[in-house]
Design a protein around this motif. Structure first.
Motif, mmCIF file in Angstrom:
data_model
loop_
_atom_site.group_PDB
_atom_site.id
_atom_site.type_symbol
_atom_site.label_atom_id
_atom_site.label_comp_id
_atom_site.label_asym_id
_atom_site.label_seq_id
_atom_site.Cartn_x
_atom_site.Cartn_y
_atom_site.Cartn_z
ATOM 1 N N ASN A 88 6.524 5.679 -2.119
ATOM 2 C CA ASN A 88 7.815 5.938 -1.462
ATOM 3 C C ASN A 88 7.827 5.458 -0.018
ATOM 4 O O ASN A 88 8.827 4.954 0.480
ATOM 5 C CB ASN A 88 8.124 7.444 -1.479
ATOM 6 C CG ASN A 88 8.628 7.890 -2.830
ATOM 7 O OD1 ASN A 88 8.884 7.056 -3.700
ATOM 8 N ND2 ASN A 88 8.751 9.190 -3.022
ATOM 9 N N ILE A 89 6.707 5.642 0.635
ATOM 10 C CA ILE A 89 6.653 5.294 2.053
ATOM 11 C C ILE A 89 6.556 3.789 2.256
ATOM 12 O O ILE A 89 7.210 3.221 3.121
ATOM 13 C CB ILE A 89 5.443 5.990 2.732
ATOM 14 C CG1 ILE A 89 5.613 7.512 2.631
ATOM 15 C CG2 ILE A 89 5.305 5.573 4.186
ATOM 16 C CD1 ILE A 89 4.317 8.270 2.795
ATOM 17 N N LEU A 90 5.738 3.141 1.438
ATOM 18 C CA LEU A 90 5.482 1.723 1.683
ATOM 19 C C LEU A 90 6.403 0.784 0.924
ATOM 20 O O LEU A 90 6.492 -0.397 1.255
ATOM 21 C CB LEU A 90 4.014 1.393 1.382
ATOM 22 C CG LEU A 90 3.022 2.116 2.287
ATOM 23 C CD1 LEU A 90 1.605 1.639 2.002
ATOM 24 C CD2 LEU A 90 3.357 1.865 3.761
ATOM 25 N N GLY A 91 7.081 1.301 -0.078
ATOM 26 C CA GLY A 91 8.081 0.492 -0.749
ATOM 27 C C GLY A 91 7.523 -0.717 -1.472
ATOM 28 O O GLY A 91 6.346 -0.749 -1.836
ATOM 29 N N PRO A 92 8.350 -1.726 -1.687
ATOM 30 C CA PRO A 92 7.989 -2.820 -2.592
ATOM 31 C C PRO A 92 6.797 -3.663 -2.147
ATOM 32 O O PRO A 92 6.136 -4.276 -2.964
ATOM 33 C CB PRO A 92 9.252 -3.681 -2.648
ATOM 34 C CG PRO A 92 10.031 -3.329 -1.424
ATOM 35 C CD PRO A 92 9.695 -1.896 -1.119
ATOM 36 N N PHE A 93 6.509 -3.725 -0.851
ATOM 37 C CA PHE A 93 5.394 -4.570 -0.416
ATOM 38 C C PHE A 93 4.041 -3.905 -0.691
ATOM 39 O O PHE A 93 3.016 -4.551 -0.768
ATOM 40 C CB PHE A 93 5.483 -4.885 1.071
ATOM 41 C CG PHE A 93 6.481 -5.927 1.402
ATOM 42 C CD1 PHE A 93 6.198 -7.254 1.163
ATOM 43 C CD2 PHE A 93 7.697 -5.588 1.952
ATOM 44 C CE1 PHE A 93 7.107 -8.227 1.492
ATOM 45 C CE2 PHE A 93 8.617 -6.560 2.275
ATOM 46 C CZ PHE A 93 8.335 -7.881 2.045
ATOM 47 N N ARG A 138 2.079 8.200 -5.517
ATOM 48 C CA ARG A 138 3.526 8.118 -5.672
ATOM 49 C C ARG A 138 4.195 8.273 -4.304
ATOM 50 O O ARG A 138 5.126 7.559 -3.955
ATOM 51 C CB ARG A 138 4.017 9.199 -6.633
ATOM 52 C CG ARG A 138 5.450 9.003 -7.150
ATOM 53 C CD ARG A 138 6.026 10.293 -7.742
ATOM 54 N NE ARG A 138 5.888 11.452 -6.878
ATOM 55 C CZ ARG A 138 6.628 11.676 -5.765
ATOM 56 N NH1 ARG A 138 7.560 10.829 -5.401
ATOM 57 N NH2 ARG A 138 6.423 12.752 -5.028
ATOM 58 N N MET A 139 3.658 9.199 -3.522
ATOM 59 C CA MET A 139 4.199 9.402 -2.182
ATOM 60 C C MET A 139 3.983 8.159 -1.320
ATOM 61 O O MET A 139 4.874 7.723 -0.595
ATOM 62 C CB MET A 139 3.533 10.616 -1.526
ATOM 63 C CG MET A 139 4.014 11.953 -2.105
ATOM 64 S SD MET A 139 2.974 13.345 -1.554
ATOM 65 C CE MET A 139 3.235 13.249 0.219
ATOM 66 N N LEU A 171 0.822 -4.600 2.559
ATOM 67 C CA LEU A 171 1.126 -4.332 3.959
ATOM 68 C C LEU A 171 -0.151 -4.076 4.746
ATOM 69 O O LEU A 171 -0.971 -3.266 4.346
ATOM 70 C CB LEU A 171 2.047 -3.118 4.074
ATOM 71 C CG LEU A 171 3.476 -3.353 3.583
ATOM 72 C CD1 LEU A 171 4.198 -2.037 3.452
ATOM 73 C CD2 LEU A 171 4.224 -4.273 4.541
ATOM 74 N N ILE A 199 -3.413 3.904 6.691
ATOM 75 C CA ILE A 199 -2.709 4.605 7.773
ATOM 76 C C ILE A 199 -1.952 5.806 7.208
ATOM 77 O O ILE A 199 -1.968 6.900 7.773
ATOM 78 C CB ILE A 199 -1.699 3.652 8.458
ATOM 79 C CG1 ILE A 199 -2.413 2.504 9.136
ATOM 80 C CG2 ILE A 199 -0.798 4.415 9.420
ATOM 81 C CD1 ILE A 199 -2.980 2.854 10.476
ATOM 82 N N VAL A 200 -1.294 5.589 6.098
ATOM 83 C CA VAL A 200 -0.527 6.668 5.488
ATOM 84 C C VAL A 200 -1.469 7.796 5.088
ATOM 85 O O VAL A 200 -1.216 8.979 5.346
ATOM 86 C CB VAL A 200 0.260 6.149 4.269
ATOM 87 C CG1 VAL A 200 0.832 7.300 3.474
ATOM 88 C CG2 VAL A 200 1.352 5.192 4.722
ATOM 89 N N GLY A 236 0.667 -2.472 -1.314
ATOM 90 C CA GLY A 236 -0.683 -2.770 -0.870
ATOM 91 C C GLY A 236 -0.792 -4.060 -0.092
ATOM 92 O O GLY A 236 -1.830 -4.373 0.472
ATOM 93 N N MET A 289 -1.553 11.728 6.477
ATOM 94 C CA MET A 289 -1.542 12.940 5.663
ATOM 95 C C MET A 289 -2.721 13.834 6.010
ATOM 96 O O MET A 289 -2.579 15.047 6.176
ATOM 97 C CB MET A 289 -1.577 12.556 4.178
ATOM 98 C CG MET A 289 -0.284 11.870 3.729
ATOM 99 S SD MET A 289 -0.407 11.320 1.999
ATOM 100 C CE MET A 289 1.291 10.795 1.680
ATOM 101 N N MET A 340 5.652 13.771 3.157
ATOM 102 C CA MET A 340 4.841 14.907 2.752
ATOM 103 C C MET A 340 5.680 16.184 2.707
ATOM 104 O O MET A 340 5.544 17.013 1.812
ATOM 105 C CB MET A 340 3.694 15.122 3.741
ATOM 106 C CG MET A 340 2.446 14.370 3.356
ATOM 107 S SD MET A 340 1.107 14.803 4.475
ATOM 108 C CE MET A 340 0.572 16.380 3.778
ATOM 109 N N SER A 385 2.900 -5.457 8.765
ATOM 110 C CA SER A 385 3.640 -6.580 8.192
ATOM 111 C C SER A 385 3.022 -6.993 6.879
ATOM 112 O O SER A 385 1.847 -6.732 6.629
ATOM 113 C CB SER A 385 3.708 -7.737 9.187
ATOM 114 O OG SER A 385 2.461 -7.950 9.775
ATOM 115 N N THR A 400 9.643 0.177 5.365
ATOM 116 C CA THR A 400 9.112 -1.114 4.917
ATOM 117 C C THR A 400 9.993 -1.765 3.858
ATOM 118 O O THR A 400 9.948 -2.985 3.677
ATOM 119 C CB THR A 400 7.687 -0.976 4.353
ATOM 120 O OG1 THR A 400 7.737 -0.119 3.217
ATOM 121 C CG2 THR A 400 6.737 -0.409 5.379
#
Lengths: 342, 342, 342, 342
Positions: B294-299, B290-291, B303, B258-259, B301, B263, A266, A306, A208
């Motif tokens: 890392n997964i979703l990056g700057p956007f 925190r994890m 997304l 979703i993330v 919440g 998990m 994870m 998105s 993302t």
């Protein structure tokens, strides 16, 4: 990005979904470097920093390089800038100018010219589905493009100076037309006989963080739907018999990718021991996909991620790209006077 | 669903995002049953199967029940049907009819009537952001609603028969108006003096399987933005001084959900031992977030996950709900003749 | 412009259509000058030429002036520029700046301030129907407006500097809501307690030459639907208890007006003798309307005339007006840096 | 309808505008009857009344007939119904069914079949400009069309039964693409090799009473932009080498037509004597156009007249036509079960 089917017919396509392919040459290269731990043979990389953008020019020089990073022989330029996502019009104008310079460097106008005294006709193709916001980048660019071919033909020579004949089409996607996109393009090419194609497409990002922060230009063309494992006629020099420049921006992440990233994340953490991590890495791809199926449910591969403001994002990026193309194609247009022509 | 800020101001809101809250009473109840392993005191549940839908009527009878499932005292009706996602107009009509019946059962027309001889005025509120497809359900319903109050007032008594005065507003979201949605509604209520509010809203689902397969009706009103941890003025009997019926459909899943699901799914599998699973369950919520970061990056919440054909989905569901409301509110309208009135 | 009913209910409204009323003070004044052959008592007029615009500041000083030109006592400023219709972004920026200056001259910020140390809260109202392109100017302006009230309230004092709290609403039209527009506005005003209203509306032009070439500002408020002969609650100081600035642009011509203009034009020509012309002038208004009915057929007063590119026109004019308002309301925003705030 | 240029380039086209041409064969025939006072040689006319529609089947049998009414040799079917403008879904369904029957009567499926055992491939072309509401009928029809060619090719024979391969394209207009519409169509035809074209287009009406009350089908194809005096490549059997069925609906009236109608109406009245009327009839077309210029001002021929609810009108008519085509093309689809296929 190919959005060929719609909800009703594509529910199963995720099964063939390649979890590891990379639309962007820069990401493919980075991954290869990470894997091999050093320079990639057959690939040259030059970086340049600007105030609001980082430009990376990757050239895949030979088949060895192509094998190494999984990208065809050719040039790939990425313009990375957080300003793409922003609202600052001055930064947008700057990005349009950078794009126009890189575009001119990829187009050999003298080579594509049909005759030393004639300007080449350029055919701009806006790929993607106008009904799906994140996939509408191509059509959106065309909304801001200077289309001049019909005026050019009727204009006296003195007025033609400083402009080039540009035509444009948004051919839609297979699910909307029942025809492969490349077939429509080829049909128009054979009627109109342009000298160069510029094709704009949305790309699927594999993280993302890539969403709407990168423009990729390449001279290797486009293979619609290749990212989703379907064999489709490509749009490139080989199929169209004229050079094809591709411009792409990652505007969407498949939900499947997010899930995959979550699993990877994870495993990276301190929670699991090395043994457990290895065990997970070795479970069958099938078991992994079964898990993905449980998480994503009936919509499956049709789920895309998105940002909430994606409509505005696509609008801005579309304007920036159209601006860059307009400046690149028409010699008398500069960033200062482009507003006079629109 | 409240989409108050837009990209620029909400990047941090995910930090307060409740990963475990459930918009749907039916899910909250299922979870409670799962947890406690049996019947929930203070909650009654009645199920009814129809050919194309399953209706579940949950009543939270007292504070004990409210505590147990995390939902206020009141009635919650869910209509579950895969037909909501489909294109079959006959099934759509059937769902409109079911919705109208359940709506009538929630509205006590005799109680809301301002005078034994007068029909109540109903104010239909389409919550959500018309600029964000998945959040546009409320405004979309209003596109198909029979708005009659202005005609009713001027019509002779014989023409009023069979209709009720209905007015409507899509108040937008805080980020578009700078005003809390409930304040706008309250302002209009104090001017227009309706006898009942029906508020339609998009809901965030906690599993993609829920997307567009459920309509929830309740007589407990709506708390905009409550799902994202912000305190906002509610739209309910207490704040508006008149009964408020809420109609909601899950149309979006936050990427963060979703993330989280990914998990959870990983931990459910055979890959990890019970010990490892427990270890993960006990890591701090902070580490988990925190994890996610890392997964979703700057956007972050901002997304959201939605199916590719979400535009058409919202259009269809909007029509179905509007149809149900139209039939419920106007006594002379039946599923057979509604087309004559539109 | 009020588009209250839709096709089904308004077929007859043309019967009350005033063929001679003028939405623009400048046209009303010109007509009065033409009729009387000289200066109008009780009306002052100052003109100023700019490179790309002509500014006319009309003040109706007293009841005598109001009677003479059919406009309420107050200030009316028109900014005329063919650049409104054009695509030149530099001219657009210039028009935004002119608009902001005139707007500031109409607003007495010190008077509307609720307390010497507090900035006034401004409520921007986008009148009109978002479903009808030519009538969507108000909602379109709101798409580009800086809405700050919700941020302002939570921001520390040092960040508030240079901004003012702005909220906004597009209330729709009577046919969409069943509620008079002014009632909705009043309801919100009583909840939110703003200190000033700025209301934007599409105007009906009485000649196609006026389409999208004029912005009118006034401090006399708006009477929705007054142009079509219906009595509606006005949006002005008297009804709202706070000052109301109106901004309007002629974006549509009623077909009925075109027909009337055609008849007038025919009579002006050399074709008919003075006698015939007089005869025509004296036929009953009813006979004239019967003829109009023959020409316009069943759609009647619902027919509007608009230029083919009206969508793009409304988009551009909306951006120009929003830009002007943004600069006028927020002291730290200048034409140079506005892009940094959006 | 061709909307080739946009505001900037077409200001002068009205000078060539034919004030007397008729898009609809039924109007051309009526006019010829009116002029000659009796039956037209070489033209056969059959009328049929249905409950909610009147069907008129005109056949231009030979060149004499073609000369007489100004329409090419071929079949023209008009379905007139006020129900097209209405909201009654039952009437809409009935009109779809009538359209499908007339369409089947115009298509000789056995003749277009490429082989006795093969179903013909049908190419549906949605002409017009999706950016201009009243001109967007063609693209709108495609939104509701069953596109099956890509599925058909991959489906096993037993699933193909009852369906025919249908593909579709909205090629845009010259001003958007820089390419003549017929060139794009021809390019696709040469790639895809369909057996039949069905082309849908908006028509310009010559009286507002015609707006959205008539569907015309013909087997003579379409000449884009012919109505505005420009020579463009036609879309017909001669240019495409396969049969072309045209479906058109009057959705717009040029402002110039309204003005002309107004002048005509004035002269019809009792106001003017026969002498004056004759005098007006004999003024030069140029003088008349000068007057039109005065009335319509700088937008000139770009001004169109449309009913306020035109967006909804185009949506409904688009659905009705798509429904009719879907039923006509797929043998297993009936009005009763079409909803199951969508």
């Amino acid at each position: 990005m190919d959005n060929s089917g719609g909800i009703r017919f594509e529910n199963e396509y995720w099964k063939d979904y390649p979890l590891t392919e990379h639309d962007l040459a820069i990401d493919a290269h980075d991954l290869a470097v990470q894997r091999t731990g050093g320079e990639i043979q057959g690939v040259s990389v030059v970086e340049e920093k600007r105030e609001n953008a980082k430009i990376t020019r990757i050239e895949v020089l030979n088949e060895q390089g192509a094998q190494a990073i999984g990208k065809a022989v050719g040039k790939y330029i990425t313009i990375e800038s957080e300003g793409l996502k922003g609202q600052n019009r001055l930064v947008h104008d700057e990005l349009s100018e950078i794009l126009s310079q890189e575009l001119v460097s990829l187009i050999d106008f003298d080579r594509v010219r049909p005759h030393p005294n004639l300007e080449p006709t350029i055919f701009v193709v806006g790929l993607g589905n106008w009904n799906a916001t994140a996939d509408a980048l191509g059509p959106q660019v065309l909304n801001h493009l200077m289309v001049t071919r019909h005026l050019y033909q009727e204009a006296p020579p003195e007025l033609r100076k400083g402009l080039r004949p540009v035509c444009a089409l948004s051919p839609g996607v297979l699910g909307l037309t029942g025809v492969q996109t490349a077939e429509i393009i080829k049909g128009v090419v054979e009627q109109v006989r342009p000298d160069l194609i510029i094709a704009i497409d949305s790309l699927a990002a594999h993280h993302t963080g890539r969403l709407a922060n990168t423009i990729q230009l390449s001279n290797t063309g486009i293979s619609p739907g290749s990212g989703i494992g379907k064999v489709r006629m490509a749009i490139n020099q080989e199929t169209m018999k004229i050079p094809v420049i591709a411009i792409g921006v990652p505007t969407v992440v498949h939900a499947i990718t997010i899930v995959n990233n979550a699993m990877e994340e994870m495993l990276k953490g301190e929670i699991f021991s090395k043994v457990e991590r290895e065990r997970f890495r070795h479970i069958q791809e099938d078991e992994k996909k079964r898990m993905v199926g449980n998480i994503l449910g009936p919509f499956m591969g049709n789920l895309v991620v998105s940002p909430k403001g994606v409509d505005e994002l696509i609008l801005n990026v579309g304007r920036i790209i159209a601006g860059g193309i307009n400046i690149a194609l028409h010699p008398d247009i500069t960033p200062e006077n482009i507003s006079l022509y629109l």
